[in-house]
Design a protein around this motif. Structure first.
Motif, PDB file in Angstrom:
ATOM      1  N   TYR A 124       0.850  -1.177   0.000  1.00  0.00           N
ATOM      2  CA  TYR A 124       0.000   0.000   0.000  1.00  0.00           C
ATOM      3  C   TYR A 124       0.897   1.242   0.000  1.00  0.00           C
ATOM      4  O   TYR A 124       1.731   1.405   0.894  1.00  0.00           O
ATOM      5  CB  TYR A 124      -0.891   0.044   1.243  1.00  0.00           C
ATOM      6  N   ALA A 125       0.708   2.136  -0.966  1.00  0.00           N
ATOM      7  CA  ALA A 125       1.442   3.400  -0.995  1.00  0.00           C
ATOM      8  C   ALA A 125       0.528   4.486  -0.449  1.00  0.00           C
ATOM      9  O   ALA A 125      -0.291   5.054  -1.171  1.00  0.00           O
ATOM     10  CB  ALA A 125       1.899   3.713  -2.407  1.00  0.00           C
ATOM     11  N   PHE A 126       0.641   4.778   0.858  1.00  0.00           N
ATOM     12  CA  PHE A 126      -0.215   5.778   1.482  1.00  0.00           C
ATOM     13  C   PHE A 126       0.191   7.192   1.073  1.00  0.00           C
ATOM     14  O   PHE A 126      -0.627   8.101   1.068  1.00  0.00           O
ATOM     15  CB  PHE A 126      -0.170   5.634   3.003  1.00  0.00           C
ATOM     16  N   SER A 127       1.455   7.396   0.766  1.00  0.00           N
ATOM     17  CA  SER A 127       1.960   8.687   0.302  1.00  0.00           C
ATOM     18  C   SER A 127       3.290   8.435  -0.382  1.00  0.00           C
ATOM     19  O   SER A 127       3.746   7.293  -0.493  1.00  0.00           O
ATOM     20  CB  SER A 127       2.125   9.653   1.482  1.00  0.00           C
ATOM     21  N   GLU A 128       3.944   9.521  -0.837  1.00  0.00           N
ATOM     22  CA  GLU A 128       5.260   9.370  -1.450  1.00  0.00           C
ATOM     23  C   GLU A 128       6.296   8.917  -0.436  1.00  0.00           C
ATOM     24  O   GLU A 128       7.339   8.366  -0.801  1.00  0.00           O
ATOM     25  CB  GLU A 128       5.696  10.682  -2.087  1.00  0.00           C
ATOM     26  N   ARG A 129       6.020   9.132   0.858  1.00  0.00           N
ATOM     27  CA  ARG A 129       6.980   8.789   1.898  1.00  0.00           C
ATOM     28  C   ARG A 129       6.692   7.462   2.586  1.00  0.00           C
ATOM     29  O   ARG A 129       7.611   6.788   3.038  1.00  0.00           O
ATOM     30  CB  ARG A 129       7.017   9.899   2.957  1.00  0.00           C
ATOM     31  N   LEU A 130       5.429   7.095   2.694  1.00  0.00           N
ATOM     32  CA  LEU A 130       5.054   5.931   3.502  1.00  0.00           C
ATOM     33  C   LEU A 130       4.466   4.816   2.652  1.00  0.00           C
ATOM     34  O   LEU A 130       3.519   5.024   1.900  1.00  0.00           O
ATOM     35  CB  LEU A 130       4.032   6.333   4.572  1.00  0.00           C
ATOM     36  N   THR A 131       5.051   3.621   2.783  1.00  0.00           N
ATOM     37  CA  THR A 131       4.494   2.413   2.165  1.00  0.00           C
ATOM     38  C   THR A 131       4.384   1.326   3.234  1.00  0.00           C
ATOM     39  O   THR A 131       5.233   1.217   4.116  1.00  0.00           O
ATOM     40  CB  THR A 131       5.370   1.897   1.014  1.00  0.00           C
ATOM     41  N   VAL A 132       3.321   0.538   3.134  1.00  0.00           N
ATOM     42  CA  VAL A 132       3.064  -0.555   4.063  1.00  0.00           C
ATOM     43  C   VAL A 132       2.755  -1.807   3.260  1.00  0.00           C
ATOM     44  O   VAL A 132       1.996  -1.756   2.284  1.00  0.00           O
ATOM     45  CB  VAL A 132       1.894  -0.230   5.015  1.00  0.00           C
ATOM     46  N   SER A 133       3.350  -2.923   3.650  1.00  0.00           N
ATOM     47  CA  SER A 133       3.093  -4.203   2.994  1.00  0.00           C
ATOM     48  C   SER A 133       2.502  -5.187   3.995  1.00  0.00           C
ATOM     49  O   SER A 133       2.941  -5.231   5.151  1.00  0.00           O
ATOM     50  CB  SER A 133       4.381  -4.798   2.414  1.00  0.00           C
ATOM     51  N   THR A 134       1.518  -5.942   3.567  1.00  0.00           N
ATOM     52  CA  THR A 134       0.947  -7.002   4.393  1.00  0.00           C
ATOM     53  C   THR A 134       0.881  -8.274   3.555  1.00  0.00           C
ATOM     54  O   THR A 134       0.727  -8.217   2.335  1.00  0.00           O
ATOM     55  CB  THR A 134      -0.464  -6.646   4.889  1.00  0.00           C
ATOM     56  N   GLY A 135       0.999  -9.414   4.233  1.00  0.00           N
ATOM     57  CA  GLY A 135       0.985 -10.650   3.473  1.00  0.00           C
ATOM     58  C   GLY A 135       0.813 -11.883   4.328  1.00  0.00           C
ATOM     59  O   GLY A 135       0.668 -11.811   5.546  1.00  0.00           O
ATOM     60  N   ALA A 158       3.537  -8.048   8.371  1.00  0.00           N
ATOM     61  CA  ALA A 158       3.355  -6.690   7.878  1.00  0.00           C
ATOM     62  C   ALA A 158       4.646  -5.916   8.103  1.00  0.00           C
ATOM     63  O   ALA A 158       5.346  -6.148   9.097  1.00  0.00           O
ATOM     64  CB  ALA A 158       2.191  -5.997   8.588  1.00  0.00           C
ATOM     65  N   ASP A 159       4.983  -5.012   7.195  1.00  0.00           N
ATOM     66  CA  ASP A 159       6.156  -4.169   7.379  1.00  0.00           C
ATOM     67  C   ASP A 159       5.916  -2.804   6.743  1.00  0.00           C
ATOM     68  O   ASP A 159       4.947  -2.612   6.005  1.00  0.00           O
ATOM     69  CB  ASP A 159       7.426  -4.815   6.826  1.00  0.00           C
ATOM     70  N   PHE A 160       6.792  -1.849   7.041  1.00  0.00           N
ATOM     71  CA  PHE A 160       6.606  -0.487   6.533  1.00  0.00           C
ATOM     72  C   PHE A 160       7.963   0.152   6.244  1.00  0.00           C
ATOM     73  O   PHE A 160       9.002  -0.257   6.766  1.00  0.00           O
ATOM     74  CB  PHE A 160       5.849   0.371   7.547  1.00  0.00           C
ATOM     75  N   GLU A 161       7.932   1.212   5.420  1.00  0.00           N
ATOM     76  CA  GLU A 161       9.075   2.079   5.168  1.00  0.00           C
ATOM     77  C   GLU A 161       8.574   3.520   5.152  1.00  0.00           C
ATOM     78  O   GLU A 161       7.564   3.818   4.509  1.00  0.00           O
ATOM     79  CB  GLU A 161       9.754   1.766   3.837  1.00  0.00           C
ATOM     80  N   TYR A 162       9.268   4.403   5.875  1.00  0.00           N
ATOM     81  CA  TYR A 162       8.903   5.816   5.903  1.00  0.00           C
ATOM     82  C   TYR A 162      10.140   6.645   5.602  1.00  0.00           C
ATOM     83  O   TYR A 162      11.142   6.571   6.320  1.00  0.00           O
ATOM     84  CB  TYR A 162       8.332   6.215   7.263  1.00  0.00           C
ATOM     85  N   TYR A 163      10.078   7.440   4.531  1.00  0.00           N
ATOM     86  CA  TYR A 163      11.203   8.258   4.106  1.00  0.00           C
ATOM     87  C   TYR A 163      11.049   9.680   4.628  1.00  0.00           C
ATOM     88  O   TYR A 163       9.986  10.283   4.496  1.00  0.00           O
ATOM     89  CB  TYR A 163      11.313   8.272   2.582  1.00  0.00           C
ATOM     90  N   THR A 164      12.103  10.208   5.219  1.00  0.00           N
ATOM     91  CA  THR A 164      12.110  11.568   5.724  1.00  0.00           C
ATOM     92  C   THR A 164      12.497  12.529   4.600  1.00  0.00           C
ATOM     93  O   THR A 164      12.635  12.130   3.441  1.00  0.00           O
ATOM     94  CB  THR A 164      13.093  11.698   6.898  1.00  0.00           C
ATOM     95  N   ASN A 165      12.714  13.806   4.929  1.00  0.00           N
ATOM     96  CA  ASN A 165      13.082  14.793   3.919  1.00  0.00           C
ATOM     97  C   ASN A 165      14.495  14.602   3.398  1.00  0.00           C
ATOM     98  O   ASN A 165      14.843  15.084   2.323  1.00  0.00           O
ATOM     99  CB  ASN A 165      12.950  16.216   4.494  1.00  0.00           C
TER     100      ASN A 165
END
Length: 268
Positions: A124-135, A158-165
């Motif tokens: 799931y791409a919630f925004s350009e910075r945050l993605t979440v995967s479930t499986g 489930a896992d996530f990645e969040y990119y800062t500025n």
């Protein structure tokens, strides 16, 4: 004489021409280096149109070393070779992971296949910075304990990645596995869980660094969790080839004091 000069000119052009991102524009004239392989570019090498690939897949092989055989729970010098393949179809992904181990336990040697894992997940791409995967996945009983009690296990994660500025990013995840192996007179099994949280740094297209804390519970009842810290480095050779190295340091008695995993992969 003219033929010799022509051959020398052609050879000079061939061996001096470099196009690292394979976009058709020579590096010396490329104003936008490392554009994605699927992008259409202008005469300067800058993207004018991105062609999203419907299907992408990779193949990854690896070698590893640890001082614990986690399948049996014994202290042992353990070497492993692994194979991983991933298929991505838009936001869906399928992953297959298999490995074989070689352990030296005191004066005895042991080898065989670890359990094979097959996972399917959705990103799931919630925004350009945050993605979440479930499986969810299945753990196929290719590891042989010798007690003829192996069964197929099931997992969710489930896992996530969040990119800062800046080039920093935060990542983490958790999972749970239902262990269905039958108990024996010597071993009692339990469901397992895992958790990890870390920081990553990606200064450019080629290099990526990461540091994380990892905790995994054992399949054996009455055994402490496996707790490690991991340092990782990835290097992208080009748009297809990539290399990754991970080093784990154990934080408790059940964890391997030191472990190393080296992987090389190719993406299509």
């Amino acid at each position: 004489m003219y033929k010799v000069v022509l051959i020398l000119l052609i050879a000079t052009f061939v061996y001096s021409y470099e196009d690292s991102d394979l976009d058709g524009v020579e590096d010396i004239s490329d104003k936008c280096p490392q554009t994605p392989f699927s992008d259409l570019v202008d005469q300067r090498g800058c993207s004018i149109k991105s062609i999203d690939k419907m299907v992408y897949f990779d193949i990854i092989t690896g070698i590893g070393y640890s001082k614990v055989n986690y399948s049996s729970g014994q202290r042992a010098d353990t070497f492993s070779v692994s194979f991983q393949s991933d298929v991505y179809i838009k936001d869906w992904g399928i992953e297959l992971f298999a490995s074989k181990y070689y352990s030296k336990i005191e004066n005895n040697t042991e080898n065989g296949f670890d359990d094979t894992m097959l996972d399917i997940f959705y990103k799931y791409a919630f925004s350009e910075r945050l993605t979440v995967s479930t499986g969810a996945g299945v753990v196929l009983p290719t590891y042989k304990s010798g007690y003829d009690n192996e069964k197929t296990d099931y997992s969710i994660f489930a896992d996530f990645e969040y990119y800062t500025n800046n080039p920093m990013y935060i990542f983490g995840g958790a999972g749970y596995t239902w262990i269905r192996d039958s108990n024996t007179a010597m071993f009692k099994y339990q469901d397992t869980s895992n958790f990890y949280l870390g920081l990553g740094y990606t200064p450019d297209f080629r290099n990526s660094f990461s540091f994380s804390y990892n905790q995994n519970s054992s399949i054996y009842k009455g055994t402490d969790n496996i707790k490690t810290v991991r340092g990782g480095y990835s290097y992208r050779v080009d748009t297809h080839w990539f290399i990754r190295a991970d080093y784990d340091y154990g934080l408790n008695d059940y964890s391997s004091d030191h472990a190393l995993l080296l992987r090389i992969g190719y993406g299509f």
